[in-house]
Design a protein around this motif. Structure first.
Motif, PDB file in Angstrom:
ATOM      1  N   THR A 110     -40.618   9.573  29.485  1.00  0.00           N
ATOM      2  CA  THR A 110     -40.883   8.124  30.040  1.00  0.00           C
ATOM      3  C   THR A 110     -39.852   7.800  30.878  1.00  0.00           C
ATOM      4  OG1 THR A 110     -41.681   7.928  27.538  1.00  0.00           O
ATOM      5  CG2 THR A 110     -40.563   5.798  28.946  1.00  0.00           C
ATOM      6  N   PRO A 111     -38.472   7.982  30.701  1.00  0.00           N
ATOM      7  CA  PRO A 111     -37.974   7.767  31.984  1.00  0.00           C
ATOM      8  C   PRO A 111     -38.142   8.079  33.358  1.00  0.00           C
ATOM      9  CG  PRO A 111     -36.519   8.427  30.198  1.00  0.00           C
ATOM     10  CD  PRO A 111     -37.849   8.672  29.920  1.00  0.00           C
ATOM     11  N   THR A 130     -42.852   3.349  39.811  1.00  0.00           N
ATOM     12  CA  THR A 130     -42.824   2.087  39.929  1.00  0.00           C
ATOM     13  C   THR A 130     -42.701   1.634  41.428  1.00  0.00           C
ATOM     14  OG1 THR A 130     -40.660   2.178  39.128  1.00  0.00           O
ATOM     15  CG2 THR A 130     -42.236   1.583  37.382  1.00  0.00           C
ATOM     16  N   TRP A 131     -42.725   2.574  42.317  1.00  0.00           N
ATOM     17  CA  TRP A 131     -42.521   2.143  43.836  1.00  0.00           C
ATOM     18  C   TRP A 131     -43.934   1.347  44.330  1.00  0.00           C
ATOM     19  CZ3 TRP A 131     -37.757   2.366  45.895  1.00  0.00           C
ATOM     20  CH2 TRP A 131     -36.894   3.254  45.165  1.00  0.00           C
ATOM     21  N   GLY A 132     -43.605   0.802  45.478  1.00  0.00           N
ATOM     22  CA  GLY A 132     -45.037   0.349  46.056  1.00  0.00           C
ATOM     23  C   GLY A 132     -45.693  -0.414  45.019  1.00  0.00           C
ATOM     24  N   ARG A 133     -47.149   0.151  44.929  1.00  0.00           N
ATOM     25  CA  ARG A 133     -48.003  -0.736  44.052  1.00  0.00           C
ATOM     26  C   ARG A 133     -48.087  -0.280  42.696  1.00  0.00           C
ATOM     27  NH1 ARG A 133     -53.732  -1.755  47.690  1.00  0.00           N
ATOM     28  NH2 ARG A 133     -52.601  -2.321  49.440  1.00  0.00           N
ATOM     29  N   GLU A 138     -44.951   3.670  32.647  1.00  0.00           N
ATOM     30  CA  GLU A 138     -44.667   4.017  31.273  1.00  0.00           C
ATOM     31  C   GLU A 138     -45.695   4.897  30.531  1.00  0.00           C
ATOM     32  OE1 GLU A 138     -44.103   0.242  29.212  1.00  0.00           O
ATOM     33  OE2 GLU A 138     -42.060   0.515  29.237  1.00  0.00           O
ATOM     34  N   ARG A 139     -47.065   4.592  30.835  1.00  0.00           N
ATOM     35  CA  ARG A 139     -48.128   5.565  30.365  1.00  0.00           C
ATOM     36  C   ARG A 139     -48.110   6.935  30.930  1.00  0.00           C
ATOM     37  NH1 ARG A 139     -54.624   4.507  30.625  1.00  0.00           N
ATOM     38  NH2 ARG A 139     -54.042   3.843  32.435  1.00  0.00           N
ATOM     39  N   LEU A 140     -47.827   6.883  32.197  1.00  0.00           N
ATOM     40  CA  LEU A 140     -47.553   8.224  32.894  1.00  0.00           C
ATOM     41  C   LEU A 140     -46.419   9.222  32.218  1.00  0.00           C
ATOM     42  CD1 LEU A 140     -48.155   9.050  36.576  1.00  0.00           C
ATOM     43  CD2 LEU A 140     -46.555  10.389  35.490  1.00  0.00           C
ATOM     44  N   GLY A 141     -45.443   8.445  32.366  1.00  0.00           N
ATOM     45  CA  GLY A 141     -44.348   9.212  31.590  1.00  0.00           C
ATOM     46  C   GLY A 141     -44.304   9.769  30.173  1.00  0.00           C
ATOM     47  N   GLN A 142     -44.992   8.794  29.461  1.00  0.00           N
ATOM     48  CA  GLN A 142     -45.434   9.221  28.013  1.00  0.00           C
ATOM     49  C   GLN A 142     -46.492  10.128  28.010  1.00  0.00           C
ATOM     50  OE1 GLN A 142     -46.545   5.244  26.127  1.00  0.00           O
ATOM     51  NE2 GLN A 142     -44.338   4.626  26.229  1.00  0.00           N
ATOM     52  N   GLY A 194     -58.816   2.706  24.430  1.00  0.00           N
ATOM     53  CA  GLY A 194     -58.523   3.133  25.817  1.00  0.00           C
ATOM     54  C   GLY A 194     -57.303   3.418  26.431  1.00  0.00           C
ATOM     55  N   GLU A 195     -56.472   2.772  25.823  1.00  0.00           N
ATOM     56  CA  GLU A 195     -54.878   2.821  26.459  1.00  0.00           C
ATOM     57  C   GLU A 195     -54.285   4.295  25.981  1.00  0.00           C
ATOM     58  OE1 GLU A 195     -51.616   1.776  28.438  1.00  0.00           O
ATOM     59  OE2 GLU A 195     -53.572   0.800  28.378  1.00  0.00           O
ATOM     60  N   HIS A 196     -54.799   4.833  24.788  1.00  0.00           N
ATOM     61  CA  HIS A 196     -54.104   6.150  24.159  1.00  0.00           C
ATOM     62  C   HIS A 196     -54.849   7.085  24.381  1.00  0.00           C
ATOM     63  CE1 HIS A 196     -52.084   2.620  22.200  1.00  0.00           C
ATOM     64  NE2 HIS A 196     -50.802   3.345  22.451  1.00  0.00           N
TER      65      HIS A 196
END
Length: 593
Positions: free
Chosen positions: A399-400, A407-410, A417-421, A476-478
């Protein structure tokens, strides 16, 4: 028993003399031998040599697994890092939503079609066949020319057909019932990206020819050029005025053309840069038609490899449709997490396997089961001591990582957070994935392409029902978390099945020793997780989410790695000795300066 290799300083490579094969090794169990095979082969992690392998050298000309894997580890690390930078830039300029999803699906299509046509064969069975052809009176030149002729014709025809039916690919891979998918953009990009198939094939073919001659450097470095071209493409994309049109999509859109054609140009450069390296080996291509009896052997192996690829891509189709049926950004999260998940394997595992393949092929050709099992056992244990601690750390800092760098740019905080998880969930599959890749290379070295296909069939049969359950049971989120977990479960099934199958084929695999190494590594990795979690809790929440992630990432990452690797060094585990020797050598060199 063969004589010990001559003593060398700690900074040099201790490697197996190329002539040691077959009867030179003890017939009793090498794990209890006074001077076992692994005591020689265990020294494979070493600094790259000052000069590259001389073009055209064979295995008997002093080229060692240590030097080859060392060079490729450096090249692979640079390639993976530059590729990751390109991916980060893509997320920054287009975000992690529907545009990135569409590009990711479209950019995956050339790989899929290439694998269906020839890719799996080139990566798996061509190197063993080329190694064997070196025994021909002409050194395998005619056989190689026939392979190139056949491959280029097949790839050219396949590329033309694939571009013509691009809309059908979109219909297959994208769930049009989802409002978050954009089939029009995916199809438009596919028209521009599918010509990569021909150049993926050319790159893989030239790489196989060079690897069969123990020339590993140019194929390892070529992807770096591709990443540089793609990075430049994304910079141009960012400065071109306007926005990418989505509804409707126009093929004349400058941003669309820059993104599609620039990405394809990177693959062209990656392939063409290998031609000078091949010419330096003395090889010259000419069209060679006619039949070689060994092409029949190639065709039999290719048929099973094609079956393997088809089965694996059935699972990929289901995976992509499940992801595109969830929230937008699911394909991107899965793709980026997979990229980060495979980064350690790409740096450490691929270089080792590529260097091992010619050696395992020769051992299999000579009927030298002892050496073949030795390579398998060694690589399995080294994978364990390297990848288990890394997996444990990824589970903590996933997650970190996502929040800090996406979180850069767009890029939005929610998407990051979803990508990190997703990355954290993927960690469970790293070691099984590495073991499956290793086991497949052993089967292919034995010219057995049938067993890997059957293993993939079982893995896919396990995955598909679980993937469909993800779509039915998760919101859809998970969905992406469930898909990644299912992916890891499939690799666990494949690793267990492959180990059993190899035990049936080869007999004793030194599993007891591997289990011992695994339990020790798992224990110290658990201590690393505890240390990393406690360190993360010490970071004050008042810093905020994004600054806090930037603090947690180095603190938790470094501590989570230092604890297990430090304990492995203190325990003097033989499989970890090459790493400690390398670190000690670097420390002495730094102190001398």
């Amino acid at each position: 028993m063969a004589e010990h290799p001559p003593p060398v300083d700690d900074e040099a490579t201790v490697f197996l003399p190329s002539g040691l094969r077959g009867p030179h090794w003890p017939t009793r169990d090498p794990d209890v031998s006074r001077r076992a095979y692994d005591e020689f082969a265990g020294q494979i992690v070493a600094r790259p040599p000052a000069s590259p392998v001389s073009a055209g050298r064979g295995a008997g000309a002093g080229s060692s697994l240590a030097r080859s894997s060392g060079r490729m580890a450096v090249a692979s690390a640079v390639s993976r890092v530059t590729g990751f930078v390109a991916k980060l830039l893509l997320a920054a300029v287009v975000g992690a939503g529907v545009v990135n999803d569409s590009f990711t699906v479209a950019n995956t299509l050339p790989n899929i079609v290439f694998e269906l046509l020839f890719g799996g064969v080139l990566a798996s069975v061509v190197v063993p066949l080329l190694v064997r052809s070196h025994d021909d009176p002409d050194g395998g030149r005619a056989y190689t020319q026939r392979l190139i002729t056949m491959a280029l014709v097949l790839l050219a025809v396949g590329t033309a057909v694939a571009v013509a039916i691009a809309p059908l690919f979109t219909a297959l891979y994208v769930d049009k019932s989802s409002a978050t998918a954009n089939p029009g953009l995916t199809t438009a990009l596919a028209y521009l990206l599918l010509p990569q198939i021909l150049f993926y094939g050319l790159f893989a073919l030239l790489s196989a020819i060079l690897n069969a001659q123990n020339v590993f450097g140019p194929p390892a470095w070529a992807p770096v050029l591709n990443n540089v071209v793609v990075t430049g493409t994304l910079v141009v994309f960012a400065v071109v005025p306007g926005e990418l049109t989505l509804d409707p999509v126009h093929m004349s859109d400058p941003k669309l053309l820059v993104l599609g054609l620039g990405t394809t140009l990177g693959i062209v450069a990656q392939a063409v840069v290998l031609i000078p390296a091949l010419l330096r080996t003395g090889f010259r291509f000419r069209w060679r038609w006619g039949f070689d009896p060994r092409i029949k052997e190639f065709g039999g192996l290719a048929a099973w490899i094609l079956g393997y690829v088809v089965v694996s891509h059935v699972g990929f189709v289901i995976t992509t449709r499940v992801l595109t049926g969830g929230n937008s950004g699911g394909v991107t999260a899965y793709s980026y997490a997979s990229l980060l998940f495979q980064l350690p394997y790409g740096i450490l595992g691929v270089s080792l396997l590529t260097a091992l393949m010619p050696r395992m092929s020769r051992a299999a050709a000579d009927g030298d089961t002892v050496s073949l099992v030795g390579d398998l056992s060694l690589a399995s244990r080294m994978s364990t001591v390297l990848f288990v601690p890394i997996s444990a750390v990824l589970a903590v800092v996933g997650t970190p990582i996502g929040i800090a760098i996406f979180t850069w740019g767009r890029g939005s905080l929610d998407d990051a957070e979803r990508l990190g998880q997703t990355l954290a969930v993927s960690a469970v599959g790293l070691l099984p994935f590495a073991l499956v890749m290793l086991q497949l290379r052993v089967f292919y070295a034995m010219k057995d392409a049938r067993t890997p296909t059957l293993i993939m069939l079982v893995m896919t049969a396990v995955k598909i029902p679980l993937l469909l359950l993800c779509r039915g049971l998760l919101d859809g989120e998970h969905v992406v978390y469930g898909v990644m977990l299912v992916n890891g479960a499939g690799f666990v099934v494949g690793a267990v099945l492959g180990q059993v199958w190899l035990w049936v084929r080869l007999g004793h695999l030194r599993s007891k020793r591997s289990l011992r190494v695994g339990l020790i590594t798992l224990s110290v990795s658990g201590l690393g997780v505890v240390a990393a979690v406690l360190a993360g809790r010490a970071v004050p929440a008042s810093l905020g989410v994004i600054p806090g992630a930037w603090v947690k990432l180095p603190v938790q990452g470094l501590l989570g790695m230092a604890v297990p690797f430090g304990l492995l060094a203190l325990l003097k585990l033989p499989e970890f000795t090459p790493v400690t020797r390398r670190v000690a050598g670097l420390r002495r060199r730094f102190a001398a300066r």
